[in-house]
Structure formats: structure tokens, C-alpha cells
Design an enzyme around this catalytic site. Sequence first.
Site, PDB file in Angstrom:
ATOM      1  N   TYR A 167     -49.896  65.102   1.715  1.00  0.00           N
ATOM      2  CA  TYR A 167     -50.401  66.447   1.991  1.00  0.00           C
ATOM      3  C   TYR A 167     -51.432  66.856   0.930  1.00  0.00           C
ATOM      4  O   TYR A 167     -52.485  67.406   1.241  1.00  0.00           O
ATOM      5  CB  TYR A 167     -49.203  67.402   2.002  1.00  0.00           C
ATOM      6  CG  TYR A 167     -49.507  68.825   2.346  1.00  0.00           C
ATOM      7  CD1 TYR A 167     -49.758  69.207   3.665  1.00  0.00           C
ATOM      8  CD2 TYR A 167     -49.526  69.816   1.362  1.00  0.00           C
ATOM      9  CE1 TYR A 167     -50.012  70.540   3.982  1.00  0.00           C
ATOM     10  CE2 TYR A 167     -49.781  71.142   1.668  1.00  0.00           C
ATOM     11  CZ  TYR A 167     -50.027  71.497   2.976  1.00  0.00           C
ATOM     12  OH  TYR A 167     -50.283  72.810   3.292  1.00  0.00           O
ATOM     13  N   LYS A 171     -55.323  67.816   1.470  1.00  0.00           N
ATOM     14  CA  LYS A 171     -55.849  69.136   1.116  1.00  0.00           C
ATOM     15  C   LYS A 171     -56.943  69.045   0.060  1.00  0.00           C
ATOM     16  O   LYS A 171     -57.848  69.886   0.014  1.00  0.00           O
ATOM     17  CB  LYS A 171     -54.710  70.053   0.655  1.00  0.00           C
ATOM     18  CG  LYS A 171     -53.740  70.446   1.778  1.00  0.00           C
ATOM     19  CD  LYS A 171     -54.469  71.072   2.949  1.00  0.00           C
ATOM     20  CE  LYS A 171     -53.589  71.912   3.849  1.00  0.00           C
ATOM     21  NZ  LYS A 171     -54.307  72.437   5.019  1.00  0.00           N
TER      22      LYS A 171
HETATM   23  P1  NAI Z   1     -47.478  76.840  10.708  1.00  0.00           P
HETATM   24  O1  NAI Z   1     -46.693  75.614  10.935  1.00  0.00           O
HETATM   25  O2  NAI Z   1     -46.902  78.157  11.018  1.00  0.00           O
HETATM   26  O3  NAI Z   1     -48.889  76.773  11.468  1.00  0.00           O
HETATM   27  C1  NAI Z   1     -49.583  75.583  11.693  1.00  0.00           C
HETATM   28  C2  NAI Z   1     -50.008  75.578  13.139  1.00  0.00           C
HETATM   29  O4  NAI Z   1     -50.851  74.444  13.372  1.00  0.00           O
HETATM   30  C3  NAI Z   1     -48.820  75.451  14.101  1.00  0.00           C
HETATM   31  O5  NAI Z   1     -48.804  76.533  15.004  1.00  0.00           O
HETATM   32  C4  NAI Z   1     -49.044  74.110  14.806  1.00  0.00           C
HETATM   33  O6  NAI Z   1     -48.648  74.099  16.155  1.00  0.00           O
HETATM   34  C5  NAI Z   1     -50.554  73.948  14.664  1.00  0.00           C
HETATM   35  N1  NAI Z   1     -50.960  72.547  14.753  1.00  0.00           N
HETATM   36  C6  NAI Z   1     -50.383  71.465  14.167  1.00  0.00           C
HETATM   37  N2  NAI Z   1     -51.028  70.346  14.502  1.00  0.00           N
HETATM   38  C7  NAI Z   1     -52.058  70.717  15.309  1.00  0.00           C
HETATM   39  C8  NAI Z   1     -53.100  70.007  15.963  1.00  0.00           C
HETATM   40  N3  NAI Z   1     -53.196  68.686  15.862  1.00  0.00           N
HETATM   41  N4  NAI Z   1     -53.998  70.708  16.694  1.00  0.00           N
HETATM   42  C9  NAI Z   1     -53.902  72.049  16.833  1.00  0.00           C
HETATM   43  N5  NAI Z   1     -52.915  72.775  16.237  1.00  0.00           N
HETATM   44  C10 NAI Z   1     -52.020  72.125  15.473  1.00  0.00           C
HETATM   45  O7  NAI Z   1     -47.920  76.786   9.160  1.00  0.00           O
HETATM   46  P2  NAI Z   1     -48.793  77.779   8.277  1.00  0.00           P
HETATM   47  O8  NAI Z   1     -48.046  77.989   7.030  1.00  0.00           O
HETATM   48  O9  NAI Z   1     -49.274  78.923   9.050  1.00  0.00           O
HETATM   49  O10 NAI Z   1     -50.017  76.818   7.904  1.00  0.00           O
HETATM   50  C11 NAI Z   1     -51.373  77.074   8.260  1.00  0.00           C
HETATM   51  C12 NAI Z   1     -52.274  76.250   7.362  1.00  0.00           C
HETATM   52  O11 NAI Z   1     -52.151  76.683   6.007  1.00  0.00           O
HETATM   53  C13 NAI Z   1     -51.937  74.756   7.354  1.00  0.00           C
HETATM   54  O12 NAI Z   1     -53.137  74.015   7.274  1.00  0.00           O
HETATM   55  C14 NAI Z   1     -51.134  74.598   6.082  1.00  0.00           C
HETATM   56  O13 NAI Z   1     -51.171  73.284   5.612  1.00  0.00           O
HETATM   57  C15 NAI Z   1     -51.863  75.580   5.178  1.00  0.00           C
HETATM   58  N6  NAI Z   1     -51.106  76.030   4.022  1.00  0.00           N
HETATM   59  C16 NAI Z   1     -50.042  76.859   4.175  1.00  0.00           C
HETATM   60  C17 NAI Z   1     -49.380  77.329   3.070  1.00  0.00           C
HETATM   61  C18 NAI Z   1     -48.282  78.326   3.171  1.00  0.00           C
HETATM   62  O14 NAI Z   1     -47.832  78.802   2.094  1.00  0.00           O
HETATM   63  N7  NAI Z   1     -47.830  78.693   4.358  1.00  0.00           N
HETATM   64  C19 NAI Z   1     -49.708  76.854   1.709  1.00  0.00           C
HETATM   65  C20 NAI Z   1     -50.870  76.031   1.662  1.00  0.00           C
HETATM   66  C21 NAI Z   1     -51.526  75.627   2.791  1.00  0.00           C
END
Ligand code: NAI
Length: 315
Positions: A167, A171
Site C-alpha cells: 500500500y 501511495k
Molecule cells: P473506502 O473503502 O470507504 O472507499 C474506497 C472505495 O473505492 C470503495 O467504495 C470501493 O468500492 C472503491 N473501489 C475499490 N476498488 C475500485 C475499483 N477498482 N474501481 C472503482 N472503485 C473501486 O475507503 P476510504 O477510506 O474512503 O478510502 C478512499 C481513498 O483514500 C483510498 O484511495 C484510500 O487508500 C485513501 N486513504 C484513506 C485513508 C483513511 O484514513 N480513510 C488514509 C489514507 C488514504
Amino acid sequence: MSELRFDERVALVTGAGGGLGRAHALLLASRGAAVMVNDLGSPTMGGQDHDATPAENVVAEIRALGGIASSNSDSVATRDGAESMVSATIEEFGGLDIVINNAGIIRNRTFLNIGEYEFEPVLDVHVKGCFYVTRPAYEHMKSVGYGRIINTSSGSGLFGSFGQSAYSAAKAAIYGFTRTLAIEGARYGIHVNAIAPGALTRMTGDVLGDDGEIADMTGLTGEDLLMQLGPQQVAPAVVYLAHETCALNGETLSASGGRVARAFMGVTKGIYEEDLTLESVAERIEAICDETNYVVPDNVDKEMQLLLEHFETEK
Ligand code: NAI
């Protein structure tokens, strides 16, 4: 200050069926943007599952509030999926001004416990996903001379995090991608920035939720914790980067729980020796690492100039 608006602007937000992406989409739509809500509906760890419901639900939410939105459930991790979501956005709304590359999955394992079949999907969704979606969008933005791209990096990639080598690698790649695309896109009116978010979502429930350190320290749980640490505390920083008045380009904002800061890559002043030896590196390692007067180069040429400055000083 007058309200920052996005009327007539079109945005594509990937992975917007929940968590952070949903918050970005809701805020953009509440300020007048037409939003393509993309989400594959995948589990947190990724996988073959495909579910259009999360994206459709967010679209229903936006419409119920009087906003403009449409849903898409293609995967960012395939070229076809990415191209199809970009062309669907342009067809539906007549343009594309803003892309928020947000879709993501996570698989936490220490390094020797990761099999290749486990780290590849992480790189596919984050790194390839960013390239695949951005490529056709950038082409369109270049043709109209305007664009705002926001990529989702992470403190894990910028600073490191136990058990997240795949990851973190993904990133950090997004950070490098952002820096270079910002340099290239500037001449076409395209700004490319990144966000390193922190928010309580399904992805972070175990560390930021009721059993996590912040809940322990603050005594907050449930809805109260979500009010403090929820995605809505990050979305304003992301959506600001999407605004036409935002002059930032190539920057990374770190945002969580209402705190917003600039994250950057710097180099120490270092040392210079005409005939560098192994021993002089060993003897001067403290000076090499000393952060006093560190420099934040705009690009790699600016870093090279630091060497030229040493040459000048030595003359
Ligand atoms: P989440 O799991 O709620 O949202 C991620 C969304 O991406 C999900 O709804 C999923 O269905 C969708 N997804 C996954 N693979 C996909 C694909 N191939 N095509 C289209 N959609 C796809 O997680 P969250 O926390 O909202 O994460 C959003 C972004 O922020 C991610 O990139 C995550 O890595 C990043 N992030 C989040 C952090 C946090 O504290 N929540 C910290 C650092 C980064």
C-alpha cells in the site's frame, strides 16, 4: 469570502460509493458541480465482486438534495473500465473539468507475508487506476486548456507504516506521479495535486474507530467520533484543490479531523567533497542528515542546482 462554487463544472470522483469519495462528491455537488459518481462496489480488500448499488445510492442522495449526478460502476484498475467512465462522464455532462482519483483497496500484511497475488491488486487499483483514469481525462483537459486532478496518496506512502509495504509503495508512486504530471500539465492549464487523507471509514474502522487510539485519548465514540474524524473533515481540502481559484500545483495536502497541512519532500543541505570517500561519508553522516536549512526543490533540476551551488562556493 464569497462561497466557492462549481457551477458548470463537471467532476468524476472514483470510488465515491462510500467513505471519502462520497464526501468529496456530496460537497462538489452541493456547490453546483455535475458529478459522475464512480464505484465498483468492491470489498475493502478488493476482489471480483461488482455492485452498482453504492454509487447509485450516492447519486440518489445528491439528487435528493437538488444536485446533479450520475453513477458508474466500472473498475479503475482496467484500461477499458477507466476509459469507459471518462467517456461516459463527457457524454453525460458535456465535459470533464475535475478528476478525483480516490478509489482504493488495502491489504495489510508484513513484507514476507505478502504473496504476489496479494500485492498486485493493490498496485493495480491505486497506481494503474490513477494512470488509466487520468490518461483519457488529461487528454480531454488538454484539448480545452483547463483541468484539476486530485490524486489520493497517503501518509503511509509518504512517511511509512508498519504492515503496509504494498500500500505504501502504491501511495508513494501516486506522489511521484502527481509531481511530474503537475510539471507537465501546467502549460495546458491543468493543475495536479494530491491529498494524504485520514478519516474514519470502513477502511480505517479498526484503527480510527471506537477501539482505536483517538477514541481512547478523546473519549469520543460512535457518531461523535465520526463527527470529529469523518470524511467530511477531509473533503473541503480536496474540493479546494479542485477549484479554479486554487493556484497550487504539484502539492500534497495532509488532511484529517479538521487539520490541514502541507506535506512535502525536502533534502538536507548535505556536504560536498571534491573527492568523496567511503570514510568521509561515515565521518560526516550527522552533517549529511542535519535538517537545518533543508531545501524543498520544485523539481529534480532544482535539486541538481544544489550541487552547482556547492561548486560555486568551492571556487
Ligand atoms: P473506502 O473503502 O470507504 O472507499 C474506497 C472505495 O473505492 C470503495 O467504495 C470501493 O468500492 C472503491 N473501489 C475499490 N476498488 C475500485 C475499483 N477498482 N474501481 C472503482 N472503485 C473501486 O475507503 P476510504 O477510506 O474512503 O478510502 C478512499 C481513498 O483514500 C483510498 O484511495 C484510500 O487508500 C485513501 N486513504 C484513506 C485513508 C483513511 O484514513 N480513510 C488514509 C489514507 C488514504
